[in-house]
Write a protein that holds these residues in place. Structure first.
Motif, mmCIF file in Angstrom:
data_model
loop_
_atom_site.group_PDB
_atom_site.id
_atom_site.type_symbol
_atom_site.label_atom_id
_atom_site.label_comp_id
_atom_site.label_asym_id
_atom_site.label_seq_id
_atom_site.Cartn_x
_atom_site.Cartn_y
_atom_site.Cartn_z
ATOM 1 N N SER A 125 10.232 9.815 -12.617
ATOM 2 C CA SER A 125 8.804 10.154 -12.592
ATOM 3 C C SER A 125 7.931 9.033 -13.144
ATOM 4 N N ALA A 126 8.536 8.006 -13.729
ATOM 5 C CA ALA A 126 7.751 6.886 -14.256
ATOM 6 C C ALA A 126 7.341 5.890 -13.171
ATOM 7 N N PHE A 127 7.914 6.019 -11.974
ATOM 8 C CA PHE A 127 7.539 5.088 -10.900
ATOM 9 C C PHE A 127 6.068 5.249 -10.556
ATOM 10 N N GLN A 128 5.363 4.115 -10.490
ATOM 11 C CA GLN A 128 3.924 4.133 -10.205
ATOM 12 C C GLN A 128 3.565 3.269 -8.996
ATOM 13 N N TYR A 129 4.376 2.262 -8.750
ATOM 14 C CA TYR A 129 4.084 1.283 -7.704
ATOM 15 C C TYR A 129 5.118 1.465 -6.595
ATOM 16 N N PHE A 130 4.628 1.569 -5.366
ATOM 17 C CA PHE A 130 5.500 1.896 -4.244
ATOM 18 C C PHE A 130 5.272 0.888 -3.117
ATOM 19 N N MET A 131 6.363 0.324 -2.636
ATOM 20 C CA MET A 131 6.270 -0.728 -1.627
ATOM 21 C C MET A 131 7.198 -0.418 -0.459
ATOM 22 N N TRP A 132 6.831 -0.927 0.681
ATOM 23 C CA TRP A 132 7.699 -0.932 1.856
ATOM 24 C C TRP A 132 7.865 -2.371 2.328
ATOM 25 N N TYR A 133 9.126 -2.749 2.509
ATOM 26 C CA TYR A 133 9.453 -4.078 3.020
ATOM 27 C C TYR A 133 10.141 -3.932 4.369
ATOM 28 N N THR A 147 1.389 0.584 -2.382
ATOM 29 C CA THR A 147 0.535 1.695 -2.823
ATOM 30 C C THR A 147 0.733 1.900 -4.306
ATOM 31 N N TYR A 148 -0.369 2.132 -4.992
ATOM 32 C CA TYR A 148 -0.301 2.464 -6.416
ATOM 33 C C TYR A 148 -0.569 3.957 -6.571
ATOM 34 N N SER A 149 0.339 4.649 -7.241
ATOM 35 C CA SER A 149 0.230 6.078 -7.507
ATOM 36 C C SER A 149 0.183 6.870 -6.203
ATOM 37 N N SER A 150 -0.366 8.067 -6.221
ATOM 38 C CA SER A 150 -0.349 8.919 -5.033
ATOM 39 C C SER A 150 -1.455 8.547 -4.063
#
Lengths: 111, 118
Positions: free
Chosen positions: A28-36, A50-53
């Motif tokens: 649940s600590a993940f905040q930064y989400f990327m697609w490569y 994307t940052y957060s929701s």
């Protein structure tokens, strides 16, 4: 159990289809989400960040993050044969420099 | 220039050889990374340099020795490798390594060095 789960596929769709790629995570600590996107014998290339929701759109690509469900998605509209590649989700919490990658989904778009 | 350049593209070495992988970027990035990627697996972080200082070492065996001579260059020195070390070695860079900054999430990867250890 892995922190990030991603269906490896392979996924095969006809040209022009809408593609949905997904990852689930447990931290649940993940905040930064990327697609490569990674083509064969090449390094990964950042597609979406994307940052957060929330949602983010860039051309034919849309990234969605639902932190309440710990679920992220990448949608590709009007898929093209050139989209054939492996798509890796990645995410990070508070550990600077340490992104956790999913195993990658291999996509083939057939003409 | 948004490129990360890695040389060589391919490398075959014996278990007693010493070789080096090189990486260069001219984007002004201050964080540089080495990843190892096996076939059909995600990249695994090995080392991270921040402002030319080693910031993260993911318990990598000492037969891998990183070096950051300046802000644009990153080397990985290889010695006495094992066949299981055969993999694609990827260099990446990001703007910096600040914890609460979005800039460091955007990794720019090179095309990698495909290493085979015989």
């Amino acid at each position: 159990q892995k922190e990030v789960e991603q269906d490896p596929g392979p996924l095969s769709v006809p040209e022009g289809a809408i593609v949905s790629l997904n990852c689930t995570y447990s931290n649940s600590a993940f905040q930064y989400f990327m697609w490569y996107r990674q083509y064969s014998r090449k390094g990964p290339e950042l597609l979406m960040y994307t940052y957060s929701s929330g949602n983010k759109e860039d051309g034919r690509f849309t990234a969605q993050v639902d932190k309440s469900s710990k679920y992220i998605s990448l949608f590709i509209r009007d898929s093209q044969p050139s989209d054939s590649a492996t798509y890796l989700c990645a995410m990070r919490g508070t550990n600077a420099g340490k992104s956790t990658f999913g195993d990658g989904t291999t996509l083939t778009v057939k003409p | 220039d948004t490129e990360v350049t890695q040389t060589p593209k391919h490398l075959v070495m014996g278990m007693t050889n010493k070789k080096s992988l090189k990486c260069e970027q001219h984007m002004g990035h201050r964080a540089m990374y080495w990843y190892k990627q096996k076939a059909k697996k995600p990249p695994e972080l090995m080392f991270v340099y921040s402002y030319e200082k080693l910031s993260i070492n993911e318990s990598v065996p000492s037969r891998f020795s990183p070096e950051c001579p300046n802000s644009s260059l990153l080397n990985l020195h290889l010695h006495a490798l094992q066949p299981e070390d055969s993999a694609l070695y990827l260099c990446a860079s990001s703007q910096d390594l600040q914890t609460d900054s979005s800039s460091n999430e955007k990794l720019f990867f090179g095309s990698g060095t495909q290493l085979s250890v015989l």
